[in-house]
Design an enzyme around this catalytic site. Structure first.
Site, PDB file in Angstrom:
ATOM      1  N   TRP A 138       0.817  -1.219   0.000  1.00 53.80           N
ATOM      2  CA  TRP A 138       0.000   0.000   0.000  1.00 53.80           C
ATOM      3  C   TRP A 138       0.850   1.268   0.000  1.00 53.80           C
ATOM      4  CZ3 TRP A 138      -4.684   1.195  -1.287  1.00 53.80           C
ATOM      5  CH2 TRP A 138      -5.241   2.420  -0.877  1.00 53.80           C
ATOM      6  N   THR A 139       1.939   1.270   0.791  1.00 56.05           N
ATOM      7  CA  THR A 139       2.766   2.473   0.883  1.00 56.05           C
ATOM      8  C   THR A 139       3.977   2.423  -0.039  1.00 56.05           C
ATOM      9  OG1 THR A 139       3.967   1.518   2.766  1.00 56.05           O
ATOM     10  CG2 THR A 139       2.088   2.921   3.263  1.00 56.05           C
ATOM     11  N   GLU A 190      -0.424  -1.774  -5.890  1.00 54.51           N
ATOM     12  CA  GLU A 190      -1.761  -1.366  -5.451  1.00 54.51           C
ATOM     13  C   GLU A 190      -2.033   0.080  -5.891  1.00 54.51           C
ATOM     14  OE1 GLU A 190      -2.589  -2.277  -1.322  1.00 54.51           O
ATOM     15  OE2 GLU A 190      -1.211  -3.965  -1.365  1.00 54.51           O
ATOM     16  N   TYR A 266     -10.401 -10.019   1.969  1.00 54.63           N
ATOM     17  CA  TYR A 266     -10.676  -9.251   3.189  1.00 54.63           C
ATOM     18  C   TYR A 266     -10.704  -7.764   2.835  1.00 54.63           C
ATOM     19  CZ  TYR A 266      -5.623  -9.607   2.634  1.00 54.63           C
ATOM     20  OH  TYR A 266      -4.366  -9.630   2.103  1.00 54.63           O
TER      21      TYR A 266
END
Length: 432
Positions: A138-139, A190, A266
């Site tokens: 994500w980062t 992402e 999830y």
């Protein structure tokens, strides 16, 4: 013909014949003895606040039940080349004897330390375990679009990642110090053509370029594998969100290039929404107010409809939960308004299973379960947590088994208990 020329001829032939031939050597090397993969993400930062070294996975029985370990994450620089996001954690930190997989303290001057040396020790203890370097997250996905943009940038990106993580040439260490730690690469972009973390570079052509990037990986991994007389794998983490899936991925083609893919099972809901909900239900719960709804069935069916083969879908399960506070005290807290994320140990609105399990029966928390939809939650009248306990993890494993998918993926391994409650439930559901 020389070995070098023979290797070049194999690659050229694979390119001329097509994608499926180029990836065929990887297909028989990534399953456990039971046929189902069990893939676990171990995070680089687990050694800090959580104080969970890789030895924890040996002690609680996780390592013996894994077929694959994904080490998260390598980042990319602005030019799209691989870099370590934390050199101290990756390969510099000396581990004391009590935290080392082999029970021996790292010594000053040894070639490799840090988590990578612990992965090396883990593989020596469990020879069938395959380890991948996971790139992005994500980062860490800001510059993936730059890496994938042109043929030159793709080649440079892959070369840098192969050199650093597979050939083991880490900055400041002897050449090849980390060679043999990793058996492949896991791409966690992402997301292509879709906004992820704020500041990510996003282009419409990311969708096609992602496919081209995978192909470049396959070419370079095939060349390296021929030189090393071994197979290197290529996997990717893919989204549950169908909009992101359609904007960013040529599904049928990329699955031909991948050894397998880990699919997000999830974060269907979380504290980016004000209404409490499940984060990983197998089926849509009755009364769910969201549109379109999200569930594991819906996500798996979406991939199958787009041409993904069942045996290459490794479906994700969470070893953490998501929570809201200021929740209206109705319907046991489910589908209710909240005032914001619940207080938690490391990050508001998210906590590890090993923490959440201790709330059951305390401070007014009661455990609720929807056996039909397949999800559980905790509620004490004002704070709501959606999470997976051993009952739900085993139920998800049976879902994976019954749908004949390629296995289960865990995010993340530091969320389990000291006696491995969740990994044991997952293993039981997958095998029997």
């Amino acid at each position: 013909m020389s070995r070098k020329r023979w290797g070049a001829a194999i690659v050229a032939g694979a390119l001329s014949i097509g994608l499926s031939v180029a990836v065929s050597p990887a297909q028989a090397h990534d399953h456990g003895s039971g046929g189902a993969r069990t893939v676990g993400y171990y995070t680089q930062w687990s050694i800090y606040d959580r104080n969970i070294p890789l030895k924890y996975l040996v002690d609680n029985g996780t390592a013996a039940r894994l077929t694959h370990l994904n080490y998260a994450f390598s980042f990319l620089d602005e030019q799209g080349k691989c870099v370590s996001s934390d050199a101290w954690a990756d390969y510099q930190r000396p581990f004391p004897a009590e935290q080392a997989v082999n029970g021996k303290a790292d010594e000053a001057g040894q070639a490799l330390m840090g988590n990578l040396n612990q992965i090396k020790q883990l593989k020596q203890k469990f020879p069938k375990l395959r380890a991948y370097i996971s790139i992005g997250g994500w980062t860490g996905s800001k510059y993936f679009s730059n890496a994938a943009l042109t043929a030159e940038s793709r080649a440079a990106h892959v070369k840098s990642c192969v050199d650093m993580w597979l050939k083991g040439n880490l900055p400041g260490l002897p050449a090849g110090a980390a060679k043999g730690v990793f058996d492949g690469v896991d791409l966690d972009w992402e997301w292509p053509s879709t906004d992820g973390a704020p500041g990510n570079i996003v282009r419409p052509e990311d969708k096609r370029n992602f496919t081209k990037l995978l192909f470049e990986y396959r070419v370079q991994l095939l060349k390296l594998g021929f030189t090393d007389r071994r197979t290197y794998d290529l996997t990717a983490f893919l989204p549950a969100n169908r909009g992101a899936l359609d904007r960013g991925y040529e599904v049928k083609t990329i699955f031909k290039l991948l050894t397998f893919a880990t699919v997000q099972g999830y974060d269907y809901h979380g504290t980016w929404e004000q209404i409490t909900n499940q984060q990983s239900a197998i089926r849509t719960p009755e009364g769910d107010p969201t549109s379109p709804p999200d569930s594991s069935e819906i996500v798996v069916d979406a991939y199958l409809e787009r041409g993904a083969p069942k045996n290459k879908i490794v479906f994700g399960v969470p070893f953490y939960g998501r929570g809201w506070t200021g929740v209206t005290n109705q319907n046991n807290g489910l589908f209710q308004q909240s005032t914001g994320p619940a207080p938690a140990t490391f990050e508001p609105g998210a906590d590890d299973y090993r923490v959440l399990k201790n709330l059951v029966g305390k401070d007014g928390y009661q455990l609720h379960r929807d056996d039909k939809a397949g999800h559980a939650w905790l509620f004490n009248g004002t704070t709501f947590w959606t999470f997976d306990d051993p009952t739900e993890i085993k139920r998800k494993a049976r879902f994976i088994r019954d749908r004949r998918l390629g296995g289960a993926m865990i995010w993340s391994l530091d969320g389990d208990t000291t006696d491995g409650e969740l990994i044991k439930a997952l293993d039981s559901g997958l095998r029997r």
